[in-house]
Design a protein around this motif. Structure first.
Motif: not given
Lengths: 211, 292
Positions: A13-18, B6-14, B48-49
Motif C-alpha cells: 500500500g501507498g507510494d514508497v521512495k527509497v 506515503r500511504p493513501e488510506t488509513v488501513s495502508q498506514a496501519l 510515514v507521511a
C-alpha cells in the motif's frame, strides 16, 4: 498523484521512495507553474531546495523555526513556512514563490517602474514598505494569500495575516500603509498612528476580560 | 537517510505501522517533526507521511458530540463555522496556536500526538472531556485526552497505533467555557500558562459541574477533580473563584522554562484560574478565548 499500490517490501500500500546511495530521492516539484525534477534528501527542507537547486532566492532563511515569516511561500494558495516543509512532501502541491507573482486584474504589466508586478508588490514599492527587504517577500505573500480568499479584508484580518511576520527594521507602519492600499482599506495618512502599537505581529488586539 | 512512505488510506498506514520497524516516524503537517529533526532530536529511518491519507479531514457536528478528523488542519478548524458555533472556545483557542503559516499545515491529530506541553488545544480539550480514537490493525480504542497525554512529549500511543479522531462531547446549553492564554514573551508565543474553564450552573448560580484545566505549566493538562465539591454546590462568586485559584496554586508543581520559572508559573496559575472562572461565570464573557 500516481501511487504505487501493493509494494510488498513495505507491507503493502501507498507510494514508497527509497533513497539512492547518495541518500536522495527523485521528486517533481511544481513551482510557479513549472515542473522541476530534483533529487533531494528525504530530510531536506523546501527552502533549501528552492534556493540552492532552483536558484529561487526570494524566500529567505530567517529563524529556521517557522516564527519569522522570511521563508514564506504559497502552497496550494496558503502561506506556509518553507523552512518547516519537507521538500519530498511537496510533490503534487502547487508551490508559488515571490518570483511567481505577476500583475493581474488588468492593472499589472503596464511597463515602466512597477510593470508586471502584482498590486501588492506595487503598493509595497509605492509606500517604500521596507528597509533591508529581507522580510518583504514573506509579508507580500501573506497578503496575497489573504486577498486570494478575501478581496475586501478588514484591517484586523490583514493584521492577523501578518502575525508571525517579523520586520527587524521596524517598517511596520509603512507595511500596513501598503497593505491598506492593496486591500482597498482607507489610508490613515502618513505614518499611521497605532500601526505599530496595535502589533502587526500580534494580530488584532483581543478583548481582555476582567480588566 | 530516511525512506519515505506515503500511504493513501488509513488501513495502508496501519499495515505499515504494524510491522514494528524501529525508527519509524509518522508525519502529518510536519511542523513539529521538522522542528525536532532540525534540532537534531529526531533521526527517523522511515518517514510515514500522512499527507495523502484520505478521509481524516472533517468536522462532524452531531447532537451529542463533535468529531474532528485527525488530519484536519488547525487553520480549517479555526475557521470552521460548524465548529465555531458548536464549540466556540475550542475554535478560538486553536486560532491561538503559533501563526497562520503553522496552522495552515499543522493538524489536530499531530498536535495531540506530539504531546508538547506548551500548547493551547490540550487544556481546552481536557476541560471539555474530549476523547481520542486510536486505531491499529489490532482494533481500536477510545481514550480520554487526559489519559492520552501522559508526560512531556509522551502519549499512550502504541507503536502500531494511529490517532484517527478527536471526539468532544457537546456541552449542554447551560454550560459556559473560557480559555485564557497568558503569554510572557510575544503575542504569538506558546502559552506560558493557559487555563480552560468549564462551568455548568443553573440560573441561580448553583454550580453543577466545574472543570478547570491548566495547560503549558505541567507535563499534561493539570486538573483538580473536585472543584464543584470544593464549592459545595454554592455559587461561583468572586470569593469562590479566588478560592479555587488558590487551591490550584497550592496543588500545581509547574515546570520552569524560558517562558517563566516554576515559582512564577505557580503564581500566574492561581490568578489565571480565578480570572478564567470569573470570566466564565460572572462577566458575561462566557464562551470565548482570550489572549493576555
Amino acid at each position: 498523484m500516481t501511487a504505487l499500490h501493493e509494494v510488498p517490501a513495505e507491507g503493502g500500500g501507498g507510494d514508497v521512495k527509497v533513497p539512492d546511495a547518495d541518500g536522495r530521492v527523485p521528486v517533481v516539484l511544481l513551482v510557479n507553474g513549472a515542473p522541476h525534477r530534483v533529487h533531494v534528501r528525504t530530510t531536506e527542507v523546501l527552502l533549501d531546495v528552492l534556493r540552492e537547486d532552483l536558484k529561487l532566492v526570494g524566500a529567505r532563511n530567517g529563524c529556521g523555526v517557522g516564527m519569522c515569516g522570511a521563508c514564506t511561500i504559497l502552497r496550494d494558495g496558503r502561506a506556509v513556512s518553507s523552512c518547516l516543509t519537507l521538500a519530498v512532501l511537496c510533490e503534487g502541491a502547487d508551490l508559488r514563490t515571490i518570483e511567481g507573482l505577476r500583475g493581474g486584474g488588468g492593472e499589472g504589466g503596464e511597463g515602466g517602474e512597477g510593470g508586471g508586478l502584482s498590486r501588492v508588490q506595487r503598493a509595497f514599492l509605492e509606500h517604500r514598505a521596507f528597509q533591508c527587504s529581507y522580510c518583504t517577500s514573506g509579508f507580500i505573500l501573506a497578503l496575497e494569500a489573504l486577498l486570494a480568499v478575501d478581496s475586501h479584508p478588514t484591517e484586523a484580518a490583514v493584521r492577523e495575516a501578518f502575525s508571525g511576520h517579523l520586520c527587524r527594521c521596524g517598517s511596520y507602519s509603512r507595511i500596513m500603509a501598503a497593505a491598506r492600499q492593496a486591500a482597498g482599506l482607507p489610508s490613515r495618512g502618513g505614518l499611521a498612528r497605532g500601526a505599530v502599537t496595535g502589533g502587526v505581529t500580534g494580530c488584532a488586539p483581543d478583548e481582555e476580560p476582567g480588566r | 537517510m530516511a525512506r519515505l512512505l506515503r500511504p493513501e488510506t488509513v488501513s495502508q498506514a496501519l499495515r505499515l505501522l504494524a510491522d514494528g520497524e524501529v525508527g519509524t516516524k509518522l508525519v502529518a503537517g510536519g511542523t513539529a517533526v521538522m522542528l525536532m529533526m532540525r534540532a537534531g532530536l529526531l533521526f527517523p529511518e522511515r518517514l510515514v507521511a500522512l499527507e495523502h491519507v484520505a478521509d481524516l479531514d472533517y468536522v462532524e457536528v452531531e447532537p451529542d458530540a463533535v468529531r474532528l478528523g485527525a488530519l484536519t488542519r488547525l487553520r480549517d478548524l479555526e475557521r470552521s463555522v460548524p465548529l465555531a458555533s458548536a464549540l466556540p472556545t475550542l475554535a478560538r483557542a486553536i486560532g491561538f496556536v503559533a501563526n497562520h503559516r503553522v496552522r495552515n499545515r499543522a493538524t489536530i491529530g499531530g498536535c495531540l500526538s506530539e504531546a508538547d506541553y506548551a500548547s493551547d488545544p490540550p487544556a481546552v480539550l481536557a476541560s471539555l472531556g474530549a476523547r481520542v480514537r486510536l486505531r491499529s490493525v489490532r482494533g481500536e480504542r477510545e481514550v480520554p485526552v487526559t489519559d492520552f497525554l501522559v508526560g512531556y512529549y509522551e502519549t499512550v500511543l502504541e507503536h502500531d497505533e494511529l490517532l484517527t479522531e478527536v471526539v468532544i462531547p457537546r456541552p449542554g446549553p447551560r454550560v459556559r467555557t473560557t480559555y485564557l492564554k497568558y503569554v510572557s514573551r510575544s503575542a504569538e508565543d506558546r502559552p506560558c500558562v493557559g487555563v480552560a474553564a468549564y462551568v455548568d450552573a443553573d440560573e441561580s448560580g448553583r454550580t453543577e459541574e466545574v472543570r478547570v484545566a491548566v495547560g503549558a505549566a505541567t507535563a499534561n493538562p493539570f486538573m483538580l477533580g473536585d472543584v464543584a465539591q470544593m464549592l459545595g454546590g454554592g455559587p461561583l462568586d468572586a470569593g469562590a473563584c479566588r478560592a479555587v485559584g488558590e487551591a490550584y496554586e497550592r496543588a500545581i508543581e509547574p515546570i520552569g522554562d524560558v517562558r517563566g520559572s516554576s515559582d512564577y508559573r505557580r503564581k500566574v496559575t492561581g490568578r489565571l484560574v480565578a480570572r478564567a472562572l470569573e470570566t466564565t461565570a460572572l462577566s458575561g464573557h462566557g464562551n470565548g478565548a482570550f489572549r493576555l
